[in-house]
Write a protein that holds these residues in place. Sequence first.
Motif, short mmCIF file in Angstrom:
data_model
loop_
_atom_site.label_atom_id
_atom_site.label_comp_id
_atom_site.label_asym_id
_atom_site.label_seq_id
_atom_site.Cartn_x
_atom_site.Cartn_y
_atom_site.Cartn_z
N GLU A 260 0.80 -1.24 0.00
CA GLU A 260 0.00 0.00 0.00
C GLU A 260 0.83 1.28 0.00
N PRO A 261 1.77 1.48 0.95
CA PRO A 261 2.49 2.76 0.94
C PRO A 261 3.34 2.96 -0.30
N PHE A 262 3.86 1.87 -0.87
CA PHE A 262 4.65 2.01 -2.08
C PHE A 262 3.76 2.40 -3.27
N TRP A 263 2.53 1.87 -3.29
CA TRP A 263 1.57 2.26 -4.32
C TRP A 263 1.23 3.74 -4.19
N THR A 264 1.01 4.19 -2.94
CA THR A 264 0.72 5.61 -2.71
C THR A 264 1.88 6.48 -3.18
N THR A 265 3.10 6.01 -2.92
CA THR A 265 4.28 6.76 -3.35
C THR A 265 4.30 6.94 -4.86
N MET A 266 4.00 5.85 -5.60
CA MET A 266 4.01 5.92 -7.06
C MET A 266 2.90 6.83 -7.58
N LEU A 267 1.71 6.76 -6.96
CA LEU A 267 0.62 7.64 -7.39
C LEU A 267 0.96 9.10 -7.12
N GLY A 268 1.56 9.35 -5.96
CA GLY A 268 1.96 10.72 -5.65
C GLY A 268 2.96 11.26 -6.64
N LEU A 269 3.83 10.39 -7.12
CA LEU A 269 4.82 10.79 -8.10
C LEU A 269 4.19 11.04 -9.47
N VAL A 270 3.25 10.15 -9.87
CA VAL A 270 2.66 10.23 -11.21
C VAL A 270 1.55 11.27 -11.27
N LEU A 271 0.61 11.24 -10.31
CA LEU A 271 -0.56 12.12 -10.37
C LEU A 271 -0.28 13.51 -9.83
N LEU A 272 0.53 13.59 -8.77
CA LEU A 272 0.72 14.87 -8.09
C LEU A 272 2.09 15.49 -8.34
N ARG A 273 2.96 14.75 -9.03
CA ARG A 273 4.32 15.22 -9.29
C ARG A 273 5.05 15.56 -7.99
#
Length: 311
Positions: A260-273
Amino acid sequence: MSPEREAPSSAQLLRATLLIVLSACCFGSISPLTVIATGHGMALESVQAWRYATSAVLLVAFGWWRGLPPRAGVAPWFTPRILLVAGGGQATVATLALLALQWLPAATVSFLFYTFPAWVAVITAMRGIERLDRTRVTALVLALGGIAFMVGAPSAASLNPLGVAAVLTAALVYAIYIPVLGTLQRQREAIDVSRAIAVGGAMLFATWAVVTGTLFRIPDGAAFGWSALQGVLTAISFLTFLAGLRVLGPVRTAITSTVEPFWTTMLGLVLLRQPVGTGTLIGGVAIMGAVLLLQRPPVAQRPAQSSAADT
């Protein structure tokens, strides 16, 4: 003598594992989607009110479709006390964790929140339920070291102490909330507890949004869409988590959920830059290591001796 339960097949284990991964990814998507919705000008309480309302509608409909009869002598899930306890605990945790997003990146919030297993270990030790053996002390040191590294790393100079305090408090409250949920589930179906969480959370967040006058203050359709999507993901995460847990058991489920936290990290990088600093990654790995260590059984529960006959 009743027949032993058959061990799950490899196909069943794979399916259950994928369900837990899907659940973790759904949960891990909430923080970035909340940032997007509030970025459109929607208030946090309004976002969460529509999230839980959507989730409640879906879970109540699913429970009605399954048609499970209530158990005799057990208070139904929709009694005010159960709604307040289940929904109130969830609303408190969600509010604290999501408020931290005002000051911290989504990845940092997710990793810091995942210290809750360490707080569970401390609480159970303080209550005399399980002692802090060497494994648990090591896990606790890893978790606290991960926090220290994330907060103290040079790349973390801008981390707001209010955000760190908010998300760590959320993790502590969640550690206290878990046994409460366990008590509610002893005599009830898991879907009933899920419905109580969603409906209770929706009522509390809606009340908050009505008081602040933000419930229907929706700036655009995109903001509402992101909020409703969170509700869909929340309902899916509940259902897939429960289905996977039934096959994998708590230990495998907890280990698999660390995605879960690693998925959140990737989304934060892709969606929120949102950039991911080295301190966040190293501290996050230390916290995940603590979670994995805590899945080992306490020393007192392991057999004192082993022999060839035991294998």
